[in-house]
Design an enzyme around this catalytic site. Structure first.
Site, short mmCIF file in Angstrom:
data_model
loop_
_atom_site.label_atom_id
_atom_site.label_comp_id
_atom_site.label_asym_id
_atom_site.label_seq_id
_atom_site.Cartn_x
_atom_site.Cartn_y
_atom_site.Cartn_z
CE LYS A 1 23.97 32.37 4.81
NZ LYS A 1 24.27 33.62 4.61
N1 T4K Z 1 28.00 31.70 9.97
C1 T4K Z 1 28.23 31.47 8.66
C2 T4K Z 1 29.04 30.07 8.26
C3 T4K Z 1 27.97 32.26 7.64
O1 T4K Z 1 28.22 32.24 6.16
C4 T4K Z 1 27.04 33.49 7.91
C5 T4K Z 1 26.72 34.50 7.15
C6 T4K Z 1 26.86 33.58 9.33
C7 T4K Z 1 27.37 32.58 10.27
C8 T4K Z 1 25.97 34.87 9.86
O2 T4K Z 1 24.97 34.98 9.50
P1 T4K Z 1 23.82 36.37 9.21
O3 T4K Z 1 24.35 37.11 10.67
O4 T4K Z 1 24.61 37.15 8.14
O5 T4K Z 1 22.46 35.91 8.96
C9 T4K Z 1 27.01 37.41 2.63
C10 T4K Z 1 26.09 37.19 3.82
O6 T4K Z 1 25.88 38.76 4.24
C11 T4K Z 1 26.33 36.60 5.04
O7 T4K Z 1 25.06 36.36 5.55
C12 T4K Z 1 26.83 35.31 4.78
N2 T4K Z 1 27.13 34.44 5.98
C13 T4K Z 1 28.09 35.33 3.69
C14 T4K Z 1 28.76 34.04 3.47
O8 T4K Z 1 27.69 35.90 2.53
P2 T4K Z 1 28.94 38.87 1.92
O9 T4K Z 1 29.69 39.97 2.46
O10 T4K Z 1 29.65 37.91 1.12
O11 T4K Z 1 27.63 39.43 1.10
P3 T4K Z 1 27.45 40.38 -0.20
O12 T4K Z 1 26.74 41.70 -0.01
O13 T4K Z 1 28.86 40.48 -0.86
O14 T4K Z 1 26.50 39.72 -1.13
C15 T4K Z 1 27.06 38.48 -1.88
C16 T4K Z 1 26.33 38.66 -3.16
O15 T4K Z 1 24.83 38.51 -3.23
C17 T4K Z 1 26.56 39.95 -4.07
O16 T4K Z 1 27.35 39.96 -4.66
C18 T4K Z 1 25.23 40.23 -4.56
C19 T4K Z 1 24.13 39.35 -3.91
N3 T4K Z 1 22.99 40.02 -3.24
C20 T4K Z 1 23.44 40.42 -2.16
C21 T4K Z 1 22.62 40.98 -1.25
C22 T4K Z 1 22.95 41.46 0.09
C23 T4K Z 1 21.76 40.22 -3.69
O17 T4K Z 1 21.77 39.84 -5.27
N4 T4K Z 1 20.99 40.99 -3.13
C24 T4K Z 1 20.99 41.41 -1.89
O18 T4K Z 1 20.32 42.02 -1.04
O19 T4K Z 1 28.29 38.10 2.98
#
Ligand code: T4K
Length: 381
Positions: free
Chosen positions: A185
């Site tokens: 975020k």
């Molecule tokens: N409501 C809405 C509308 C939301 O979009 C979200 C979360 C929530 C509620 C819930 O909030 P939280 O409980 O998560 O605080 C990611 C996030 O984990 C998630 O927080 C977010 N929305 C969602 C839209 O995106 P993924 O499964 O797409 O994450 P991931 O691991 O594939 O990460 C995306 C890219 O970011 C990776 O390809 C590489 C980069 N990345 C990721 C991480 C974790 C980094 O560069 N470093 C990192 O540490 O969910």
């Protein structure tokens, strides 16, 4: 070129973080609403201009605790959008409530108040609007229909931190709003979340709900979970809060660059610009109309990926496609299948200060070559 991802966490300098970690280590109070946590809460209250700003361990726990704090009748229906991250619907279901999905507005892609109105039944207790991709919901219409029907209004503002419409901050809309401070975020505490409200009475309820409902050593007053943010996460937040506007500025400039590329191509449409809205700058959304652009969203995604640009198809699949929600009521989808049509066209481009001019050039080349190929195909019959 290293792979480029949709998000990249804003991280403070290790030397600054160490200073705060030393303070935490010296105190040996590392969690349970301690010094850093309380400092960050105070700063967020002031920054957002709301009387209630309570930190959580994630956006999801903030949403679940917000629902618990509203004391909605068990088993009642909560209307929300299917175009969101699974967390929105899961927080409803995990709170013993029933998610009902209503269609979205074709322009903003936020929940359509007319579809919400049609979805209301005697069992409806609340509506959750999602400011998806940072686009602000039609708050006036949603607030009006919730007031008329005696419903609570909650906003999932996970994508809309620091956003405002006119003079109104997203933190001051509805009965309660929640934010995600996940690493992906604009503003992050690595994992974390926030719930805000204009109603001072919500402060205690939110606080109890994130700490097992414990009111004192001798009393547990309400149902609650462990939704607390640790001192380490709060320390990251305190430092990141000083850097967030610089990050937002870089994203504003990147948005302008992407807009410039996209506007030359029929069938590529940038995220809607809302009048009188200060965007959070969380995501850059592109809509790909395959009939006009010639290539589908999936083809463009694949071509970008082959060049090391990892865009994301947020939010596909939509909630009504998940095994666990299939067959649940979907208001008005028969007459207004906006979300069904939109879900195959949405693509979020990498959007953060780590995107360089070289990356932008690659995005430009991929789009240009796809468009040129299509032109060639149509010229050659
Ligand atoms: N409501 C809405 C509308 C939301 O979009 C979200 C979360 C929530 C509620 C819930 O909030 P939280 O409980 O998560 O605080 C990611 C996030 O984990 C998630 O927080 C977010 N929305 C969602 C839209 O995106 P993924 O499964 O797409 O994450 P991931 O691991 O594939 O990460 C995306 C890219 O970011 C990776 O390809 C590489 C980069 N990345 C990721 C991480 C974790 C980094 O560069 N470093 C990192 O540490 O969910």
């Amino acid at each position: 070129m290293d792979p480029l991802y949709v998000a990249r966490p804003l991280l403070p300098a290790m030397s600054d973080l160490n200073l705060l970690f030393e303070e935490i280590w010296a105190s040996r109070i590392v969690t349970n609403e301690a010094a850093m946590h309380n400092r960050l809460e105070a700063r967020l209250r002031e920054r957002l201009g709301v009387p209630v700003a309570k930190l959580f361990s994630s956006g999801t726990s903030a949403l679940q605790c917000a629902l618990l704090s509203l004391d909605l009748p068990r088993g009642s229906e909560v209307i929300t959008t299917p175009l969101t991250f699974p967390a929105t619907a899961h927080a409803i279901a995990a709170s013993g409530l029933e998610p009902v999905f209503a269609d979205v507005d074709p322009e903003t892609l936020t929940i359509d108040p007319r579809a919400v109105e049609k979805a209301i039944t005697p069992r409806t207790s609340a509506v959750i609007g999602v400011h998806v991709y940072g686009t602000i919901c039609d708050d006036d219409a949603l607030q009006d229909l919730c007031t008329r029907n005696g419903l609570k209004l909650v906003y999932d503002a996970a994508h809309a931190f620091l956003a405002r419409k006119g003079q109104t901050s997203t933190a001051a809309m509805g009965d309660v709003s929640i934010f995600s401070f996940h690493a992906t975020k604009l503003f992050n505490t690595i994992e974390g979340g926030l719930a805000t409200s204009r109603d001072p009475a919500m402060a205690e309820r939110l606080q109890l709900s994130r700490n097992f409902g414990i009111a004192s050593e001798e009393s547990v007053r309400q149902v609650g979970i462990n939704g607390k943010m640790s001192e380490l996460h709060a320390a990251v937040g305190l430092l990141n809060l000083d850097a967030v506007e610089e990050e937002r500025g870089a994203r504003r400039r990147l948005r302008a660059q992407y807009d410039e590329i996209v506007r030359d191509y029929p069938g590529l449409e940038p995220q809607v610009r809302q009048e009188d809205v200060e965007q959070s700058e969380q995501y850059y959304l592109l809509r790909v109309d395959p009939r006009r652009f010639g290539f589908s969203r999936d083809e463009l995604y694949d071509r970008l990926k082959a060049r090391g640009i990892h865009a994301r198809k947020y939010f596909w699949p939509i909630c009504t496609d998940y095994d666990c929600y299939r067959g649940m009521p979907v208001a008005s989808l028969q007459d207004t299948p906006v979300v069904e049509q939109a879900k195959t066209t949405l693509l979020c481009l990498p959007f953060h200060s780590g995107v360089t001019s070289e990356h932008v050039q690659v995005v430009t080349e991929v789009i240009e070559s796809a468009a040129a190929e299509m032109m060639g195909r149509s010229v050659n019959g």
